[in-house]
Design a protein around this motif. Sequence first.
Motif, PDB file in Angstrom:
ATOM      1  N   LYS A  12       0.852  -1.197   0.000  1.00 53.79           N
ATOM      2  CA  LYS A  12       0.000   0.000   0.000  1.00 53.79           C
ATOM      3  C   LYS A  12       0.882   1.240   0.000  1.00 53.79           C
ATOM      4  CE  LYS A  12      -4.163  -1.925   0.740  1.00 53.79           C
ATOM      5  NZ  LYS A  12      -3.805  -3.096  -0.067  1.00 53.79           N
ATOM      6  N   VAL A  13       0.453   2.235  -0.763  1.00 48.99           N
ATOM      7  CA  VAL A  13       1.171   3.514  -0.781  1.00 48.99           C
ATOM      8  C   VAL A  13       0.267   4.523  -0.063  1.00 48.99           C
ATOM      9  CG1 VAL A  13       2.291   5.251  -2.222  1.00 48.99           C
ATOM     10  CG2 VAL A  13       2.131   2.885  -3.035  1.00 48.99           C
ATOM     11  N   PRO A  14       0.578   4.857   1.203  1.00 48.38           N
ATOM     12  CA  PRO A  14      -0.304   5.764   1.947  1.00 48.38           C
ATOM     13  C   PRO A  14      -0.520   7.085   1.207  1.00 48.38           C
ATOM     14  CG  PRO A  14       1.427   4.860   3.373  1.00 48.38           C
ATOM     15  CD  PRO A  14       1.773   4.461   1.970  1.00 48.38           C
ATOM     16  N   TYR A  15      -1.746   7.616   1.252  1.00 52.69           N
ATOM     17  CA  TYR A  15      -2.038   8.907   0.606  1.00 52.69           C
ATOM     18  C   TYR A  15      -1.752  10.019   1.610  1.00 52.69           C
ATOM     19  CZ  TYR A  15      -3.664  11.824  -3.109  1.00 52.69           C
ATOM     20  OH  TYR A  15      -3.682  12.753  -4.135  1.00 52.69           O
ATOM     21  N   LEU A  16      -0.739  10.824   1.335  1.00 59.59           N
ATOM     22  CA  LEU A  16      -0.118  11.617   2.399  1.00 59.59           C
ATOM     23  C   LEU A  16      -0.958  12.773   2.938  1.00 59.59           C
ATOM     24  CD1 LEU A  16       3.658  11.517   1.502  1.00 59.59           C
ATOM     25  CD2 LEU A  16       2.227   9.897   2.703  1.00 59.59           C
ATOM     26  N   THR A  17      -1.916  13.274   2.164  1.00 58.59           N
ATOM     27  CA  THR A  17      -2.747  14.374   2.708  1.00 58.59           C
ATOM     28  C   THR A  17      -3.567  13.887   3.899  1.00 58.59           C
ATOM     29  OG1 THR A  17      -4.586  13.879   1.232  1.00 58.59           O
ATOM     30  CG2 THR A  17      -2.969  15.475   0.441  1.00 58.59           C
ATOM     31  N   LYS A  18      -3.739  12.553   4.010  1.00 60.12           N
ATOM     32  CA  LYS A  18      -4.516  12.004   5.139  1.00 60.12           C
ATOM     33  C   LYS A  18      -3.687  11.924   6.413  1.00 60.12           C
ATOM     34  CE  LYS A  18      -7.174   8.475   3.984  1.00 60.12           C
ATOM     35  NZ  LYS A  18      -7.445   7.181   3.345  1.00 60.12           N
ATOM     36  N   TYR A  19      -2.380  12.065   6.276  1.00 61.18           N
ATOM     37  CA  TYR A  19      -1.483  11.968   7.429  1.00 61.18           C
ATOM     38  C   TYR A  19      -0.937  13.326   7.833  1.00 61.18           C
ATOM     39  CZ  TYR A  19      -1.538   7.008   6.373  1.00 61.18           C
ATOM     40  OH  TYR A  19      -1.943   5.720   6.153  1.00 61.18           O
ATOM     41  N   TYR A  20      -0.930  14.252   6.867  1.00 58.88           N
ATOM     42  CA  TYR A  20      -0.266  15.526   7.115  1.00 58.88           C
ATOM     43  C   TYR A  20      -1.005  16.598   6.306  1.00 58.88           C
ATOM     44  CZ  TYR A  20       3.751  18.572   8.108  1.00 58.88           C
ATOM     45  OH  TYR A  20       4.573  19.576   8.555  1.00 58.88           O
ATOM     46  N   GLU A  21      -1.570  17.573   7.004  1.00 59.53           N
ATOM     47  CA  GLU A  21      -2.453  18.531   6.330  1.00 59.53           C
ATOM     48  C   GLU A  21      -1.712  19.392   5.313  1.00 59.53           C
ATOM     49  OE1 GLU A  21      -4.234  20.494   9.666  1.00 59.53           O
ATOM     50  OE2 GLU A  21      -5.684  18.864   9.969  1.00 59.53           O
ATOM     51  N   ASN A  22      -0.491  19.804   5.664  1.00 63.73           N
ATOM     52  CA  ASN A  22       0.238  20.733   4.781  1.00 63.73           C
ATOM     53  C   ASN A  22       1.028  19.987   3.707  1.00 63.73           C
ATOM     54  OD1 ASN A  22      -0.647  23.142   5.966  1.00 63.73           O
ATOM     55  ND2 ASN A  22       0.762  22.840   7.675  1.00 63.73           N
ATOM     56  N   THR A  23       0.286  19.143   2.954  1.00 64.14           N
ATOM     57  CA  THR A  23       0.920  18.315   1.915  1.00 64.14           C
ATOM     58  C   THR A  23       0.494  18.765   0.519  1.00 64.14           C
ATOM     59  OG1 THR A  23       0.903  16.352   3.339  1.00 64.14           O
ATOM     60  CG2 THR A  23       1.090  15.958   0.986  1.00 64.14           C
ATOM     61  N   PHE A  24       1.473  18.948  -0.360  1.00 60.77           N
ATOM     62  CA  PHE A  24       1.206  19.126  -1.791  1.00 60.77           C
ATOM     63  C   PHE A  24       1.477  17.776  -2.455  1.00 60.77           C
ATOM     64  CE2 PHE A  24       2.530  23.397  -0.498  1.00 60.77           C
ATOM     65  CZ  PHE A  24       1.651  24.228  -1.179  1.00 60.77           C
ATOM     66  N   VAL A  25       0.565  17.326  -3.311  1.00 64.18           N
ATOM     67  CA  VAL A  25       0.812  16.085  -4.058  1.00 64.18           C
ATOM     68  C   VAL A  25       1.183  16.456  -5.493  1.00 64.18           C
ATOM     69  CG1 VAL A  25      -0.197  13.932  -4.919  1.00 64.18           C
ATOM     70  CG2 VAL A  25      -0.830  14.780  -2.651  1.00 64.18           C
ATOM     71  N   CYS A  26       2.337  15.945  -5.947  1.00 66.48           N
ATOM     72  CA  CYS A  26       2.788  16.186  -7.321  1.00 66.48           C
ATOM     73  C   CYS A  26       2.630  14.882  -8.091  1.00 66.48           C
ATOM     74  CB  CYS A  26       4.257  16.615  -7.338  1.00 66.48           C
ATOM     75  SG  CYS A  26       4.516  18.211  -6.563  1.00 66.48           S
ATOM     76  N   TYR A  27       1.708  14.853  -9.013  1.00 66.25           N
ATOM     77  CA  TYR A  27       1.398  13.616  -9.725  1.00 66.25           C
ATOM     78  C   TYR A  27       1.658  13.794 -11.220  1.00 66.25           C
ATOM     79  CZ  TYR A  27      -0.980   9.441 -11.289  1.00 66.25           C
ATOM     80  OH  TYR A  27      -1.261   8.233 -11.876  1.00 66.25           O
ATOM     81  N   SER A  28       1.877  12.657 -11.874  1.00 60.56           N
ATOM     82  CA  SER A  28       2.115  12.674 -13.315  1.00 60.56           C
ATOM     83  C   SER A  28       1.576  11.387 -13.921  1.00 60.56           C
ATOM     84  CB  SER A  28       3.621  12.736 -13.538  1.00 60.56           C
ATOM     85  OG  SER A  28       3.943  12.328 -14.839  1.00 60.56           O
TER      86      SER A  28
END
Length: 394
Positions: A226-242
Motif C-alpha cells: 500500500k502507498v499511503p495517501y499523504l494528505t490524510k497523514y499531514y495537512e500541509n501536503t502538496f501532491v505532485c502527480y504525473s
Amino acid sequence: MFAEKMVELGSRRSTIREIFEFGKKRAAEVGAENVFDFSLGNPNVPAPQAVEDNILKLVTTEESAALHGYTSAQGDAGVRSRIAGSINRAHGTHFHADNLYMTVGAAASLCICFKALAEEGDEFITFAPYFPEYKVFAEGTGAKLLVAPADTDSFQIHFDEFEKLLGPKTKAVIVNSPNNPSGAVYSEDTILKLTELMKRKSEEYGHAIYLISDEPYREIVYGNVKVPYLTKYYENTFVCYSYSKSLSLPGERIGYVVVPDEMEDQKAAYAAVCGAGRVLGYVNAPSLFQRVVGECVGKTSDVTIYRRNRDLLYNALTEMGYTCVKPDGAFYLFPRSLEPDANAFCEKAKEFDILLVPGDDFGCPGHVRIAYCVQTEMIERSLDAFRKLSEQYQ
Ligand code: PLP
C-alpha cells in the motif's frame, strides 16, 4: 551576457545522456540486440488501449477549435473534477476541482510547488537516494536542497540524519515513494514517524513545514503493498502527480498538483500555485491530454509486465551474488556495486555492454540503478553478461 547559472546548467555533463550516446555507438558496432541498456526510466509498457480509443473519439467527435483551445489556466474544470472524484474513490479523500492544478508532468508540478513556497534562504530537505532534478528545481527558486543520507539497509528514512537537517529555515520536505531509484515504498510506519516529527518541528519553529509528495510511480507497486495517501497523514501536503509512468505517457507532459482543503491558509496556497504556474509559463496544460486523462481515470498500464521483469532480474542477480533491497514498486533495481566506486563499476559493466547509472548521481554512492522498464527478452539475454561481470570480482 547570459545568466551564468543557466549556461552552467545547460552545459553540465549528464551521465545518463553520455550513457545513452555510448549505447547508440555500441549498437552500431555490435548490434542493438547485444547492448543491454538499463539506463533510462522510459516506460516500455504501452499505454492502455483506452488512451488511444479516447484520443480517436475526442478528435473525431469534438469540434476542433474547442478541443484544442485554451482551457482555464489551472486546467479544465470538468477534468479536474473527474480526477478529484477518482482520487476520492481510491483514497477516501474529499477533493474537488479547486484542489487541483493541471500541469505538464511531475517536473512541472514540482517546480510549481517549489516556486509557490520558496523565498531566498529557504531550505528544502529530501532523502537519498533522490531524483537529481530536485536540486536543479530547488536552486532555481533561490532555495537550497539538503539531502539526508540513505538508510541503505531498507531505503526507508534515516530519521536521525533527517532530524539533524531540520531547522528554522526548513520550508519543505520532499518525498518520493515509490522511489526512483531504489524502488522502495515508504511504509505507513515510516510515514507516521515522518509526519509526527514534521508536526513537532513545525510547532517548535512556529511555522508550517510543508510536505511535497512526488508520486509519479504511485500505481506501480507489486503484491499487496500500500502507498499511503499523504494528505490524510499531514495537512500541509502538496501532491505532485504525473501520468508519465502510470499511463506510459512521458512525452505527452501531463500531470497535476493537489492542494488539499486541509492545508493551512488553503486559498492562499492555491493562489500561490496558480501564481507560480503563471510565472513559470505553465498555464493551460495540453488541452487534448487533459481530456484524455480525464476519460482514463482509474486506468493504468499493465503493471504485471514490470513485476515479471523485477522478479526475473532480482532473483537472477541475487543468486549471482549481487546485494539488493527487494523493490516493492517503480521500475528500478538499486543493487550495491561490486566495488566501492560505483562509477568504476559502471565502466566495468560497459565492457560487457551493460549500461547502468551510478548511484552517486542520486546521492547514494556504492550503488547502481538498473531501469528494468525494458523488454523482458533483453533482461533474459543480459543475464549471462551480468554473470560474467560478477565473476570479475570473485
Ligand atoms: N520525479 C521522479 C521521481 C521521476 O522519476 C521523474 C521522471 O522520471 C519525474 C519526477 C519527472 O516526471 P515527469 O516526466 O512527469 O515530468
